[in-house]
Design a protein around this motif. Structure first.
Motif, PDB file in Angstrom:
ATOM      1  N   PHE A 166      -1.623  14.620   6.113  1.00 50.98           N
ATOM      2  CA  PHE A 166      -1.152  13.310   6.577  1.00 50.98           C
ATOM      3  C   PHE A 166       0.316  13.395   7.000  1.00 50.98           C
ATOM      4  O   PHE A 166       1.161  12.643   6.500  1.00 50.98           O
ATOM      5  N   PRO A 167       0.634  14.317   7.919  1.00 51.81           N
ATOM      6  CA  PRO A 167       2.048  14.539   8.258  1.00 51.81           C
ATOM      7  C   PRO A 167       2.726  13.321   8.880  1.00 51.81           C
ATOM      8  O   PRO A 167       3.947  13.170   8.749  1.00 51.81           O
ATOM      9  N   GLU A 168       1.959  12.466   9.559  1.00 53.39           N
ATOM     10  CA  GLU A 168       2.555  11.298  10.223  1.00 53.39           C
ATOM     11  C   GLU A 168       2.734  10.117   9.274  1.00 53.39           C
ATOM     12  O   GLU A 168       3.438   9.163   9.610  1.00 53.39           O
ATOM     13  N   THR A 169       2.083  10.165   8.119  1.00 51.35           N
ATOM     14  CA  THR A 169       2.100   9.008   7.225  1.00 51.35           C
ATOM     15  C   THR A 169       2.434   9.419   5.792  1.00 51.35           C
ATOM     16  O   THR A 169       1.902   8.872   4.836  1.00 51.35           O
ATOM     17  N   ARG A 170       3.337  10.394   5.662  1.00 54.33           N
ATOM     18  CA  ARG A 170       3.797  10.781   4.340  1.00 54.33           C
ATOM     19  C   ARG A 170       4.601   9.649   3.710  1.00 54.33           C
ATOM     20  O   ARG A 170       5.085   8.744   4.392  1.00 54.33           O
ATOM     21  N   GLY A 171       4.757   9.757   2.411  1.00 54.92           N
ATOM     22  CA  GLY A 171       5.548   8.777   1.691  1.00 54.92           C
ATOM     23  C   GLY A 171       5.712   9.219   0.261  1.00 54.92           C
ATOM     24  O   GLY A 171       5.119  10.218  -0.172  1.00 54.92           O
ATOM     25  N   PRO A 172       6.524   8.510  -0.519  1.00 55.13           N
ATOM     26  CA  PRO A 172       6.687   8.862  -1.923  1.00 55.13           C
ATOM     27  C   PRO A 172       5.380   8.707  -2.687  1.00 55.13           C
ATOM     28  O   PRO A 172       4.524   7.889  -2.336  1.00 55.13           O
ATOM     29  N   ILE A 173       5.236   9.511  -3.743  1.00 58.84           N
ATOM     30  CA  ILE A 173       4.054   9.483  -4.602  1.00 58.84           C
ATOM     31  C   ILE A 173       4.485   9.022  -5.982  1.00 58.84           C
ATOM     32  O   ILE A 173       5.358   9.626  -6.601  1.00 58.84           O
ATOM     33  N   PHE A 174       3.878   7.947  -6.463  1.00 59.79           N
ATOM     34  CA  PHE A 174       4.126   7.470  -7.826  1.00 59.79           C
ATOM     35  C   PHE A 174       2.938   7.890  -8.681  1.00 59.79           C
ATOM     36  O   PHE A 174       1.824   7.388  -8.515  1.00 59.79           O
ATOM     37  N   GLY A 175       3.147   8.842  -9.596  1.00 58.64           N
ATOM     38  CA  GLY A 175       2.092   9.312 -10.485  1.00 58.64           C
ATOM     39  C   GLY A 175       2.381   8.917 -11.918  1.00 58.64           C
ATOM     40  O   GLY A 175       3.510   8.580 -12.283  1.00 58.64           O
ATOM     41  N   ALA A 211      11.461   9.877  -2.559  1.00 60.32           N
ATOM     42  CA  ALA A 211      11.850   8.555  -3.045  1.00 60.32           C
ATOM     43  C   ALA A 211      11.880   7.528  -1.919  1.00 60.32           C
ATOM     44  O   ALA A 211      12.193   7.858  -0.774  1.00 60.32           O
ATOM     45  N   PRO A 212      11.587   6.266  -2.242  1.00 58.08           N
ATOM     46  CA  PRO A 212      11.803   5.188  -1.282  1.00 58.08           C
ATOM     47  C   PRO A 212      13.262   4.735  -1.322  1.00 58.08           C
ATOM     48  O   PRO A 212      13.922   4.784  -2.366  1.00 58.08           O
ATOM     49  N   ALA A 213      13.760   4.306  -0.177  1.00 56.06           N
ATOM     50  CA  ALA A 213      15.104   3.736  -0.081  1.00 56.06           C
ATOM     51  C   ALA A 213      15.000   2.305   0.415  1.00 56.06           C
ATOM     52  O   ALA A 213      14.154   1.983   1.260  1.00 56.06           O
ATOM     53  N   PHE A 214      15.877   1.450  -0.094  1.00 56.13           N
ATOM     54  CA  PHE A 214      15.817   0.038   0.255  1.00 56.13           C
ATOM     55  C   PHE A 214      17.208  -0.572   0.131  1.00 56.13           C
ATOM     56  O   PHE A 214      18.101  -0.001  -0.519  1.00 56.13           O
ATOM     57  N   ILE A 215      17.391  -1.732   0.765  1.00 56.92           N
ATOM     58  CA  ILE A 215      18.696  -2.395   0.758  1.00 56.92           C
ATOM     59  C   ILE A 215      18.980  -2.968  -0.631  1.00 56.92           C
ATOM     60  O   ILE A 215      18.115  -3.588  -1.249  1.00 56.92           O
ATOM     61  N   ILE A 248       3.376   4.231   0.789  1.00 56.19           N
ATOM     62  CA  ILE A 248       3.685   4.557  -0.598  1.00 56.19           C
ATOM     63  C   ILE A 248       2.366   4.864  -1.292  1.00 56.19           C
ATOM     64  O   ILE A 248       1.433   4.061  -1.256  1.00 56.19           O
ATOM     65  N   TYR A 249       2.293   6.038  -1.918  1.00 53.33           N
ATOM     66  CA  TYR A 249       1.059   6.484  -2.558  1.00 53.33           C
ATOM     67  C   TYR A 249       1.181   6.297  -4.070  1.00 53.33           C
ATOM     68  O   TYR A 249       2.084   6.860  -4.705  1.00 53.33           O
ATOM     69  N   ILE A 250       0.280   5.484  -4.633  1.00 54.35           N
ATOM     70  CA  ILE A 250       0.258   5.219  -6.072  1.00 54.35           C
ATOM     71  C   ILE A 250      -1.009   5.834  -6.628  1.00 54.35           C
ATOM     72  O   ILE A 250      -2.119   5.408  -6.306  1.00 54.35           O
ATOM     73  N   SER A 251      -0.850   6.853  -7.461  1.00 49.20           N
ATOM     74  CA  SER A 251      -1.985   7.655  -7.925  1.00 49.20           C
ATOM     75  C   SER A 251      -2.104   7.600  -9.438  1.00 49.20           C
ATOM     76  O   SER A 251      -1.100   7.606 -10.164  1.00 49.20           O
ATOM     77  N   GLY A 252      -3.356   7.604  -9.911  1.00 46.82           N
ATOM     78  CA  GLY A 252      -3.602   7.700 -11.339  1.00 46.82           C
ATOM     79  C   GLY A 252      -3.468   9.111 -11.865  1.00 46.82           C
ATOM     80  O   GLY A 252      -3.575   9.343 -13.073  1.00 46.82           O
ATOM     81  N   ASP A 290      13.271  -4.557   4.647  1.00 46.43           N
ATOM     82  CA  ASP A 290      12.474  -5.520   3.878  1.00 46.43           C
ATOM     83  C   ASP A 290      11.824  -6.551   4.798  1.00 46.43           C
ATOM     84  O   ASP A 290      11.880  -7.758   4.568  1.00 46.43           O
ATOM     85  N   ILE A 291      11.219  -6.071   5.856  1.00 45.09           N
ATOM     86  CA  ILE A 291      10.470  -6.912   6.794  1.00 45.09           C
ATOM     87  C   ILE A 291       9.311  -6.090   7.317  1.00 45.09           C
ATOM     88  O   ILE A 291       9.256  -4.872   7.133  1.00 45.09           O
ATOM     89  N   GLY A 292       8.366  -6.751   7.979  1.00 42.09           N
ATOM     90  CA  GLY A 292       7.263  -6.033   8.593  1.00 42.09           C
ATOM     91  C   GLY A 292       6.182  -5.674   7.594  1.00 42.09           C
ATOM     92  O   GLY A 292       5.954  -6.370   6.596  1.00 42.09           O
ATOM     93  N   PHE A 293       5.507  -4.546   7.868  1.00 41.65           N
ATOM     94  CA  PHE A 293       4.341  -4.154   7.088  1.00 41.65           C
ATOM     95  C   PHE A 293       4.552  -2.805   6.402  1.00 41.65           C
ATOM     96  O   PHE A 293       5.329  -1.972   6.854  1.00 41.65           O
ATOM     97  N   GLY A 294       3.809  -2.631   5.316  1.00 36.29           N
ATOM     98  CA  GLY A 294       3.751  -1.361   4.612  1.00 36.29           C
ATOM     99  C   GLY A 294       2.332  -1.101   4.155  1.00 36.29           C
ATOM    100  O   GLY A 294       1.462  -1.977   4.224  1.00 36.29           O
ATOM    101  N   VAL A 295       2.091   0.119   3.682  1.00 34.21           N
ATOM    102  CA  VAL A 295       0.774   0.509   3.181  1.00 34.21           C
ATOM    103  C   VAL A 295       0.943   1.110   1.788  1.00 34.21           C
ATOM    104  O   VAL A 295       1.747   2.023   1.597  1.00 34.21           O
ATOM    105  N   ILE A 296       0.211   0.569   0.822  1.00 36.99           N
ATOM    106  CA  ILE A 296       0.112   1.149  -0.511  1.00 36.99           C
ATOM    107  C   ILE A 296      -1.256   1.801  -0.600  1.00 36.99           C
ATOM    108  O   ILE A 296      -2.280   1.156  -0.394  1.00 36.99           O
ATOM    109  N   SER A 297      -1.276   3.097  -0.904  1.00 34.96           N
ATOM    110  CA  SER A 297      -2.539   3.836  -0.885  1.00 34.96           C
ATOM    111  C   SER A 297      -2.746   4.617  -2.172  1.00 34.96           C
ATOM    112  O   SER A 297      -1.811   5.210  -2.719  1.00 34.96           O
ATOM    113  N   ASP A 298      -3.981   4.626  -2.634  1.00 37.73           N
ATOM    114  CA  ASP A 298      -4.413   5.564  -3.659  1.00 37.73           C
ATOM    115  C   ASP A 298      -4.565   6.941  -2.995  1.00 37.73           C
ATOM    116  O   ASP A 298      -4.503   7.069  -1.764  1.00 37.73           O
ATOM    117  N   ILE A 299      -4.769   7.973  -3.802  1.00 38.21           N
ATOM    118  CA  ILE A 299      -4.984   9.322  -3.256  1.00 38.21           C
ATOM    119  C   ILE A 299      -6.404   9.807  -3.542  1.00 38.21           C
ATOM    120  O   ILE A 299      -7.189  10.031  -2.621  1.00 38.21           O
TER     121      ILE A 299
END
Length: 330
Positions: free
Chosen positions: A217-226, A14-18, A196-200, A140-149
């Protein structure tokens, strides 16, 4: 004798945020799946369905143990009305999800109180320490990456149903050449962005996809939204694996979900040309503006890579904001 089925819980990363209402509190966007383990007749039926379906593609199904393991959640019966408590290391309170749906799924933003400063936390069920997850925290600052799988970071052969079936059901997952190094470089140059990985793909493949990201991708893991797709008839399992319907709407809704969590971040979106990633990311830019800082699309052979398609997909998007690349460019 058929063994008795027992309830289990799949705890998604899961992602965590303020908390926007209280900047001293942290929220997690937590998804769970409460289900009855498929056993006995259910697994036998699943095996027969897979064997019959693969025969239609001319694929031999002599050893189906890997295929059954990867797809068994499709025949797991969801359990409704369940509450789930999740303890997060380094946070002052447990997150409580109330009332799973008839599908057995619940997705809720839950407070975990005040948390230590860290990029990752460990999560576990309050009453079952063996069911664990990773919580990815980000400001909630800086950069993020949204990626398909599929066909963006993992070789899936989405356009070839036979190859897709083999890649999904039998073969060891393979990363797209050069992408692990590219994402590791992004983690450096963008100063530890959250991924954050958003997959169909349907959520039932989550354990398979999570293991792939953890390994490749051990250095760039993240939550998966399927996709939250449920199967009323087990015979439709292969159709569900190949389903492309509603992918555009689903991915756009998940980008909106990310924007709600991190409205002040800037995101690079990475996808490919096999399905609707260009159209999805183009529409996301038109909706959210510079929240979508840049769009990268991997050009996949035999997809619609026409200039007309990309012109329509990126209408209104400045040319400096998107790039269509080939594997040779990685």
């Amino acid at each position: 004798n058929t063994p008795r089925a027992s309830n289990s819980v799949l705890l998604f990363d899961a992602p965590a945020f303020i908390d926007p209402a209280d900047d001293t509190s942290t929220l997690i966007s937590q998804q769970v799946f409460v289900f009855q383990d498929p056993v006995g007749d259910a697994l036998t039926e699943l095996t027969n369905i897979i064997k019959t379906g693969l025969a239609l593609f001319g694929i031999s199904g002599d050893d189906l143990s890997t295929a059954v393991e990867r797809t068994k959640l499709f025949v797991a019966g969801g359990v409704s009305g369940q509450s789930v408590s999740v303890a997060i290391s380094g946070c002052s309170a447990s997150g409580v999800l109330t009332g799973t749906a008839s599908s057995g799924l619940a997705l809720q933003n839950v407070s975990v109180g005040t948390c230590e400063t860290a990029a990752q936390f460990s999560g576990q069920l309050v009453d079952d320490a063996t069911t664990t997850s990773t919580v990815f925290a980000s400001p909630d600052i800086g950069f993020g990456v949204i990626s398909d799988i599929d066909d963006t970071v993992k070789v899936s052969h989405v356009l070839d149903k036979i190859a897709l079936a083999k890649a999904t059901l039998f073969e060891d997952p393979t990363p797209v050449s050069g992408m692990p190094d590219l994402y590791a470089t992004l983690a450096q140059t963008l100063d530890d962005p959250n991924f954050i990985y958003i997959s169909g793909s349907p959520f039932q493949l989550y354990p398979f996809l999570r293991d792939f990201l953890e390994t490749s991708f051990p250095e760039t893991r993240g939550p998966i939204f399927g996709k939250n797709l449920t199967l009323s008839d087990p015979a439709g399992i292969l159709d569900l694996l190949f389903d492309e319907n509603d992918t555009f709407d689903f991915k756009l809704s998940q980008i909106s979900r990310v924007q709600g969590m991190f409205p002040n971040k800037k995101f690079l979106t990475v996808g490919d040309s096999t399905e609707k990633d260009p159209e999805t990311y183009g529409e996301a830019f038109r909706l959210f503006g510079d929240f979508i800082q840049c769009i990268w699309i991997r050009k996949v052979d035999d997809a619609d890579n026409s200039d007309e398609r990309f012109a329509a997909a990126f209408e209104g998007v400045p040319e400096t904001k998107f790039r269509v690349y080939t594997d040779d460019d990685i």
